[in-house]
Design an enzyme around this catalytic site. Structure first.
Site, short mmCIF file in Angstrom:
data_model
loop_
_atom_site.label_atom_id
_atom_site.label_comp_id
_atom_site.label_asym_id
_atom_site.label_seq_id
_atom_site.Cartn_x
_atom_site.Cartn_y
_atom_site.Cartn_z
N ARG A 69 12.75 -9.44 12.00
CA ARG A 69 11.98 -8.79 13.06
C ARG A 69 11.16 -9.82 13.81
O ARG A 69 10.60 -10.73 13.22
CB ARG A 69 11.05 -7.74 12.45
N ARG A 87 11.15 -11.71 5.10
CA ARG A 87 11.88 -10.44 5.20
C ARG A 87 13.09 -10.54 6.15
O ARG A 87 12.99 -11.07 7.26
CB ARG A 87 10.90 -9.39 5.74
N ARG A 96 -2.59 -10.31 13.10
CA ARG A 96 -2.73 -8.98 12.50
C ARG A 96 -3.73 -9.01 11.34
O ARG A 96 -4.56 -8.13 11.19
CB ARG A 96 -1.38 -8.49 11.97
N LYS A 127 0.81 -1.22 0.00
CA LYS A 127 0.00 0.00 0.00
C LYS A 127 0.85 1.28 0.00
O LYS A 127 0.53 2.24 -0.68
CB LYS A 127 -0.85 -0.05 1.27
N ARG A 183 -11.90 2.49 9.32
CA ARG A 183 -11.47 1.20 9.84
C ARG A 183 -12.64 0.26 10.07
O ARG A 183 -12.46 -0.94 10.16
CB ARG A 183 -10.74 1.40 11.17
#
Ligand code: ZN
Length: 216
Positions: free
Chosen positions: A161, A128, A172, A13, A89
């Site tokens: 991370r 990642r 999430r 995004k 939201r």
């Protein structure tokens, strides 16, 4: 042209938003910016919002909705419109915003939904790796370092991370989907959503979006 952009974390995004903002000369705003500006500026809505956040409570929709509307109304340079990220939201926020902006130049024209399959998102996030020394970013699936776990640029060890794992990603995403799916369905009914296949390459994504917005 006023746009809401919606997409799960990792859907790309951010990249798309900066390109839209440049190409169409829009104000790119996140709800985080709006909250910070209101709280720092000590506006009545900001003060109310602060009371909630300081207690660790969610800011009620009514405050958020009005804050967003005020912020958009009072932009010094309205440019060609706004690109809003992180709002609405919830379905309640979407409905309230519509009421607040009906018939004004702040009404939303287009919603961009960055659609991406869970498996693809998992690879993007869990693959990642970053170099803490020079900041270079890798992905073990898409952009692996030449030598496993070692930075190509500076030779430092790569790290992951802590919350970039599948379990935490699922939490999430579930949260995101639960709130956002009804919002997107709401705008789908109005026929203003552009669904973008966010698993495609950045160039493909960008040309689709550009066409969509130009033909609007
Ligand atoms: Zn490095």
């Amino acid at each position: 042209m006023n746009i809401f952009i919606m997409g799960a974390p990792g859907s790309g995004k951010g990249t798309v938003s900066s390109r839209i903002k440049e190409e169409f000369n829009l104000n790119h705003i996140s709800t985080g910016d709006i909250f910070r500006a209101n709280i720092a500026g000590g506006t009545p809505l900001g003060l109310k919002a602060k009371e909630y956040t300081e207690k660790g409570l969610l800011v009620p929709d009514e405050i958020t909705n009005n804050m967003v509307k005020d912020y958009l109304m009072n932009l010094a340079d309205k440019k060609n419109g706004y690109l809003l990220d992180g709002y609405p939201r919830t379905l309640d926020q979407a409905k309230a915003f519509e009421e607040l902006t009906k018939g004004t130049d702040l009404a939303v024209d287009r919603v961009i939904a960055m659609d991406i399959p869970f498996e693809e998102l998992t690879r993007r996030i869990t693959g990642r790796r970053t170099c803490k020394n020079c900041g270079e970013i890798y992905n073990i699936y898409y952009k692996p370092p030449k030598k496993e776990n070692v930075c190509d640029v500076c030779g430092h060890e790569l790290s992951q991370r802590k919350d970039d794992n599948e379990a935490s990603l699922k939490v999430r995403l579930d949260e995101y989907a639960k709130n956002t799916a009804p919002v997107i369905a709401y705008y789908d009914d109005k026929g203003i959503v552009s669904h973008i296949d966010a698993s495609k390459s950045q160039e493909e994504i960008w040309s689709t979006i550009k066409e969509t917005l130009k033909n609007k």
